[in-house]
Design an enzyme around this catalytic site. Structure first.
Site, PDB file in Angstrom:
ATOM      1  N   ARG A 196       1.078  -1.198  -0.023  1.00 19.42           N
ATOM      2  CA  ARG A 196       0.064   0.084  -0.052  1.00 19.42           C
ATOM      3  C   ARG A 196       0.864   1.242   0.082  1.00 19.42           C
ATOM      4  O   ARG A 196       2.194   1.115  -0.034  1.00 19.42           O
ATOM      5  CB  ARG A 196      -0.907  -0.270   1.299  1.00 19.42           C
ATOM      6  CG  ARG A 196      -0.336  -0.024   2.708  1.00 19.42           C
ATOM      7  CD  ARG A 196      -1.086   0.024   3.569  1.00 19.42           C
ATOM      8  NE  ARG A 196      -0.419   0.303   4.906  1.00 19.42           N
ATOM      9  CZ  ARG A 196      -1.025   0.288   6.097  1.00 19.42           C
ATOM     10  NH1 ARG A 196      -2.385   0.092   6.258  1.00 19.42           N
ATOM     11  NH2 ARG A 196      -0.389   0.386   7.205  1.00 19.42           N
ATOM     12  N   VAL A 222      10.588  -7.611   7.261  1.00 16.57           N
ATOM     13  CA  VAL A 222      12.107  -7.101   7.122  1.00 16.57           C
ATOM     14  C   VAL A 222      12.962  -7.076   8.333  1.00 16.57           C
ATOM     15  O   VAL A 222      13.934  -6.919   8.303  1.00 16.57           O
ATOM     16  CB  VAL A 222      11.870  -5.698   6.563  1.00 16.57           C
ATOM     17  CG1 VAL A 222      11.528  -6.040   5.208  1.00 16.57           C
ATOM     18  CG2 VAL A 222      11.461  -4.800   7.290  1.00 16.57           C
ATOM     19  N   ASN A 277      11.410   0.430   1.646  1.00 14.26           N
ATOM     20  CA  ASN A 277      10.504   1.375   1.754  1.00 14.26           C
ATOM     21  C   ASN A 277       9.614   0.945   2.941  1.00 14.26           C
ATOM     22  O   ASN A 277       8.846   1.664   3.757  1.00 14.26           O
ATOM     23  CB  ASN A 277       9.677   1.125   0.600  1.00 14.26           C
ATOM     24  CG  ASN A 277       8.267   2.028   0.685  1.00 14.26           C
ATOM     25  OD1 ASN A 277       8.441   3.323   0.694  1.00 14.26           O
ATOM     26  ND2 ASN A 277       7.122   1.092   1.066  1.00 14.26           N
ATOM     27  N   TYR A 327      10.928   6.921  15.525  1.00 11.99           N
ATOM     28  CA  TYR A 327      10.620   7.027  13.896  1.00 11.99           C
ATOM     29  C   TYR A 327      11.794   8.195  13.353  1.00 11.99           C
ATOM     30  O   TYR A 327      12.575   7.828  12.623  1.00 11.99           O
ATOM     31  CB  TYR A 327       9.257   7.644  13.596  1.00 11.99           C
ATOM     32  CG  TYR A 327       9.177   7.986  12.110  1.00 11.99           C
ATOM     33  CD1 TYR A 327       8.687   6.856  11.183  1.00 11.99           C
ATOM     34  CD2 TYR A 327       9.240   9.053  11.512  1.00 11.99           C
ATOM     35  CE1 TYR A 327       8.474   6.896   9.843  1.00 11.99           C
ATOM     36  CE2 TYR A 327       9.009   9.184  10.191  1.00 11.99           C
ATOM     37  CZ  TYR A 327       8.461   8.077   9.437  1.00 11.99           C
ATOM     38  OH  TYR A 327       8.550   8.810   7.895  1.00 11.99           O
ATOM     39  N   LYS A 374      15.047   7.273  10.817  1.00  9.37           N
ATOM     40  CA  LYS A 374      15.179   7.982   9.701  1.00  9.37           C
ATOM     41  C   LYS A 374      16.355   8.486   9.504  1.00  9.37           C
ATOM     42  O   LYS A 374      17.105   8.473   8.534  1.00  9.37           O
ATOM     43  CB  LYS A 374      14.117   8.843   9.298  1.00  9.37           C
ATOM     44  CG  LYS A 374      12.568   8.101   9.152  1.00  9.37           C
ATOM     45  CD  LYS A 374      12.533   7.016   8.120  1.00  9.37           C
ATOM     46  CE  LYS A 374      11.276   6.274   7.979  1.00  9.37           C
ATOM     47  NZ  LYS A 374      11.243   5.201   6.724  1.00  9.37           N
ATOM     48  N   ILE A 387       3.104  13.062   2.628  1.00  9.41           N
ATOM     49  CA  ILE A 387       2.439  12.259   1.452  1.00  9.41           C
ATOM     50  C   ILE A 387       1.313  11.550   1.735  1.00  9.41           C
ATOM     51  O   ILE A 387       0.984  11.079   2.969  1.00  9.41           O
ATOM     52  CB  ILE A 387       3.695  11.317   0.754  1.00  9.41           C
ATOM     53  CG1 ILE A 387       5.064  12.028   0.562  1.00  9.41           C
ATOM     54  CG2 ILE A 387       3.140  10.626  -0.384  1.00  9.41           C
ATOM     55  CD1 ILE A 387       5.069  12.959  -0.333  1.00  9.41           C
TER      56      ILE A 387
END
Length: 265
Positions: free
Chosen positions: A28, A76, A102, A170, A174, A203
């Site tokens: 998605r 992952v 991703n 998070y 990143k 996004i």
């Protein structure tokens, strides 16, 4: 090396025919659009995520448009599953040319209330997962002296990016992706493997659904974005396609921001 003069007549410079890609977190959001666009460009795409059924739906979309895809269930953060994903891809398509790291999660929690378990889960998926996938794929890429690793980070990456409240785990993951990507770019360059980072801003994905539920919060964020809108996943995927192509052959160790001017503002 890319050379437009040597391109076949009417052949797109973004043509990935004959290339094999793995896209993680592809069921998605941006992962889905990355997988679909790479397949549209001619790549054979291994669509990977935690749900085999959801991955198969994306593969069905790819095949409907005449492309080739393979659905692979993979956590992952699990080394064995990552290695199995790579093995299945090579068995099906013969090689791996492109990795789009991703897969990721973002769970809002005030720092003073955050548990060790919540911290570990985010770091395991968002950062360790990138390491495991990059390492497993790079071993295959090194054999052919060619590869493209594209790591998806975020503007919430600190340093040249921004810090962001309530997602310290998070942001840490990143920022770690950026540092890891730069180191990998140097270490893997002798194998003709490029490593670049894409850092999106706001996004339109399921990840920001909770933010959009609060009109005041989303408006406060958009005030900081000069283009004053949320970006589309395809606007990030277009950059991923460029980095996956030979048109970006002299780019490695780069961090490219797609944020509607957020950081510039």
């Amino acid at each position: 090396m890319a050379n437009l003069k040597n391109k076949a007549p009417n052949k797109s410079p973004w043509d990935l025919t004959g290339q094999v890609a793995i896209v993680t977190g592809a069921r998605r959001g941006m992962g889905r659009t990355h997988a679909l666009l790479l397949a549209k460009a001619g790549a054979k795409v291994a669509v990977s995520d935690i749900s085999q059924e959801d991955c198969q739906k994306i593969v069905d979309e790819i095949k409907k448009e005449g492309g080739q895809g393979l659905a692979i269930k993979c956590d992952v953060s699990n080394k064995e599953e990552v290695e199995e994903m790579v093995k299945k891809t090579v068995e099906e398509f013969g090689k791996i040319d492109i990795l789009v790291n991703n897969a990721g999660i973002c769970q809002f929690k005030p720092f003073l209330e955050m548990t060790e378990k919540e911290w570990d889960k985010t770091i395991d998926i968002n950062l360790k997962g990138y390491f495991l996938c990059a390492q497993a794929c790079a071993k295959e890429m090194a054999k052919q002296k060619y590869g493209k690793i594209i790591n998806i980070a975020s503007v919430a990456m600190g340093q040249q990016g921004i810090g962001f409240p309530n997602i310290v785990h998070y942001c840490a993951s990143k920022g770690g992706i950026v540092g890891m990507s730069e180191a990998l770019a140097v270490e893997l360059a002798p194998y003709n493997i490029t490593v670049n980072t894409v850092s999106p801003g706001l996004i339109e994905t399921p990840m920001i659904a909770s933010i959009k539920q609060d009109p005041k919060t989303i408006e406060a964020m958009l005030v900081r974005v000069p283009m004053h809108r949320v970006g589309k996943p395809e606007e990030v995927s277009n950059l991923v396609l460029f980095l996956a192509s030979d048109e970006s052959s002299y780019m490695t160790g780069s961090v490219i921001v797609v944020d509607g001017g957020w950081l510039a503002g």
